[in-house]
Design an enzyme around this catalytic site. Structure first.
Site, PDB file in Angstrom:
ATOM      1  CG  ASP A   1      -9.109   2.875   5.136  1.00  0.00           C
ATOM      2  OD1 ASP A   1      -7.962   2.790   5.624  1.00  0.00           O
ATOM      3  OD2 ASP A   1      -9.473   2.253   4.113  1.00  0.00           O
TER       4      ASP A   1
ATOM      5  CG  HIS B   1      -5.138   4.717   1.817  1.00  0.00           C
ATOM      6  ND1 HIS B   1      -6.133   5.519   2.326  1.00  0.00           N
ATOM      7  CD2 HIS B   1      -5.627   3.449   1.882  1.00  0.00           C
ATOM      8  CE1 HIS B   1      -7.173   4.786   2.689  1.00  0.00           C
ATOM      9  NE2 HIS B   1      -6.897   3.502   2.417  1.00  0.00           N
TER      10      HIS B   1
ATOM     11  CG  HIS C   1      -7.955  -0.029  -0.265  1.00  0.00           C
ATOM     12  ND1 HIS C   1      -9.257  -0.040   0.196  1.00  0.00           N
ATOM     13  CD2 HIS C   1      -7.194   0.417   0.777  1.00  0.00           C
ATOM     14  CE1 HIS C   1      -9.277   0.366   1.464  1.00  0.00           C
ATOM     15  NE2 HIS C   1      -8.045   0.660   1.830  1.00  0.00           N
TER      16      HIS C   1
ATOM     17  CD  GLU D   1      -3.265  -0.319   2.134  1.00  0.00           C
ATOM     18  OE1 GLU D   1      -3.181   0.746   2.764  1.00  0.00           O
ATOM     19  OE2 GLU D   1      -4.161  -1.165   2.337  1.00  0.00           O
TER      20      GLU D   1
END
Lengths: 168, 348
Positions: free
Chosen positions: A120, A107, A109, A43
């Site tokens: 999150d 970010h 996934h 990630e």
């Protein structure tokens, strides 16, 4: 129709009040490079930098930070440390006389159509309380086929999904 | 939509040729030409043993309509009507009267030339004054003004007194906006924007570019004012896009036997006599280019309407309107914010 990750066109989203937020083509290209296509890709994440336009109520994300020393990355997690990213924020803010500012977080996934995990959304709510920002924060998740966005503010800490707009 | 009205305001201020402001040079040149004519014509008429005629003057063209723009290459021009109290039968050959005007001014500047619709006085510094020579209504049996057409040496059929009423044209072009001051103001702005678009996108020589008066007539026919009914705030961007689209929609196909194909043409029919199409001399090829460039303009305006970022929208507009359209720095387009602080974050 879902925005296509293969292209490097800008992405535009609409908030529930009609305001729009644009990710420039360059930002989209940089986000795409971190999409977790490979089975062992970790990630990634960073902060969003951009402008609250003065002639309209729209916003533009025209810069991001990418993983920096101090961040911790795994296949299914990303922990972003404060120091280096905050330095980038301060530098951008100062160089622009306060007009380029911190707009939120992004970010990745490892899923096609990303949805926020409990971790999150909890962290987004905490940031909406603890961070110092102008009006609202945006949160983008870069999936393998789609980039999705959410937004919240101090008064409305439950992040609401943004509606993608088609741009030609 | 990116809000770019502020930048249209700046653009308009830059290209506008004010009627009463800084264009002293133009006004001086016009005054000098008038004085020279009044001083020298008596001698010229005497030399040719003709009755002395004292002309009167009227402003014409974009200067009179207040739709003038600054030229790109410093080639300023001013249109001046020169009216003689003599009938079309006194001077059956209109070119003779133009020759008298030419003679009265010859040697006064770099060059004086008889052109088909006027006598042009060229100045060293790039300025020129177009003098349209008229036989005035009061001298004619039908009480109409006639314009002297033709050059020295042109065939008889091209030397004609043409019924012409530029004052009526100006009135007709503006009567749509009686009672709508804001609409009229935006109309003048949009005419100026279209004329600058033309100067930037077409090579200026010959009939390759649509003429300014043609674009003015098109704007009269197809422009719809676009402003907020309560604040009177203008939306020039949308008004221009709607105009460009309406002009594109007005192109029609006609079969041209000589070329054995369908040709798409846009008309700009004069609102007064002789009611001709201002674009009639444009070739099929030139019309094709006109339509293609108009489509480019319309596409750019649509893209600017869709664009979120003010700076990007201004870049798109600069591409079609040229360097006088300002592109702001990014910091000028955004609101200053208090110092931001982002804590750490974690995601999964």
């Amino acid at each position: 129709m879902t925005p296509n990750l293969e292209s490097t066109s800008p992405l535009v989203y609409q908030l529930s009040d009609g305001r729009r937020i644009k990710l420039t083509a360059e930002v989209v290209a940089r986000l795409q490079r971190h999409a977790q296509h490979a089975p062992d890709a970790a990630e990634a994440g960073g902060v969003l930098l951009g402008r609250y336009l003065s002639d309209s109520d729209d916003l533009v994300v025209d810069d991001i930070t990418e993983p920096l020393p101090g961040d911790k990355r795994g296949r299914y997690f990303f922990h972003r440390a404060q120091k280096n990213h905050q330095q980038a924020i301060e530098q951008a803010w100062r160089a622009s006389n306060g007009t380029r500012t911190y707009l939120g977080e992004w970010h990745t996934h490892p899923e096609a159509r990303p949805t926020p995990s409990c971790i999150d959304t909890c962290d987004w709510r905490r940031k909406l309380r603890q961070d110092q920002y102008f009006e609202r924060l945006f949160f983008f998740i870069v999936g393998t086929h789609e980039v999705r966005g959410w937004s919240g503010s101090r008064n409305r800490p439950k992040p609401i999904a943004l509606e993608p707009l088609l741009v030609s | 939509m990116a809000t770019v009205q502020k930048y249209f305001d700046l653009f308009h201020d830059k290209i506008k040729l004010g009627r009463f402001d800084e264009e002293d040079t133009l006004r001086d040149k016009r005054r000098i030409v008038r004085e020279k004519l009044l001083a020298n014509l008596p001698g010229v008429f005497e030399k040719h043993k003709e009755k002395n005629l004292v002309p009167t003057f009227r402003d014409q063209g974009s200067y009179a309509m207040n739709t003038g723009i600054k030229p790109l290459e410093g080639d300023f021009d001013i249109d001046q009507g020169v009216y003689f109290e003599s009938s079309v039968t006194d001077y059956p050959d209109p070119v003779v009267l133009k020759e008298r005007v030419h003679e009265a001014l010859d040697g006064h500047t770099k060059k004086v030339e008889i052109r088909r619709p006027c006598v042009t006085v060229f100045y060293q510094d790039g300025y020129h004054v177009d003098l349209a020579v008229y036989s005035c209504a009061s001298a004619n049996a039908d009480k109409q003004d006639y314009l002297a057409m033709g050059k020295v040496g042109s065939e008889e059929k091209y030397r004609v007194w043409q019924l012409s009423d530029p004052t009526a044209l100006t009135d007709k072009l503006f009567e749509r906006f009686d009672g709508d001051d804001t609409g009229r103001k935006q109309y003048r702005r949009v005419i100026r924007f279209m004329k600058r678009w033309k100067d930037v996108n077409f090579v200026s020589s010959g009939n390759g570019a649509p003429r300014g008066i043609g674009l003015t007539v098109n704007t009269h026919d197809y422009f719809q004012p676009n402003y907020d009914a309560t604040s009177f705030k203008l939306d020039d961007l949308t008004a221009l896009r709607d105009l460009a689209q309406a002009m594109l929609d007005a192109f029609t196909s006609t079969w041209v036997f000589a070329e054995w194909k369908f040709i798409r043409r846009l008309k700009a029919q004069l609102l007064v006599t002789p009611f001709n199409d201002v674009y009639e001399k444009m070739t099929s090829k030139q019309m094709e280019t006109f339509e293609a460039k108009l489509q480019e303009l319309c596409d750019a305006l649509n893209a600017a309407i869709k664009e979120v970022d003010t700076r990007k929208a201004c870049q798109l507009l600069r591409n079609v309107f040229g360097d006088d359209f300002d592109v702001p720095e990014e910091s000028e387009t955004a609101r200053p914010t208090p110092p931001p602080v982002s804590t750490h974050s974690q995601s999964a």
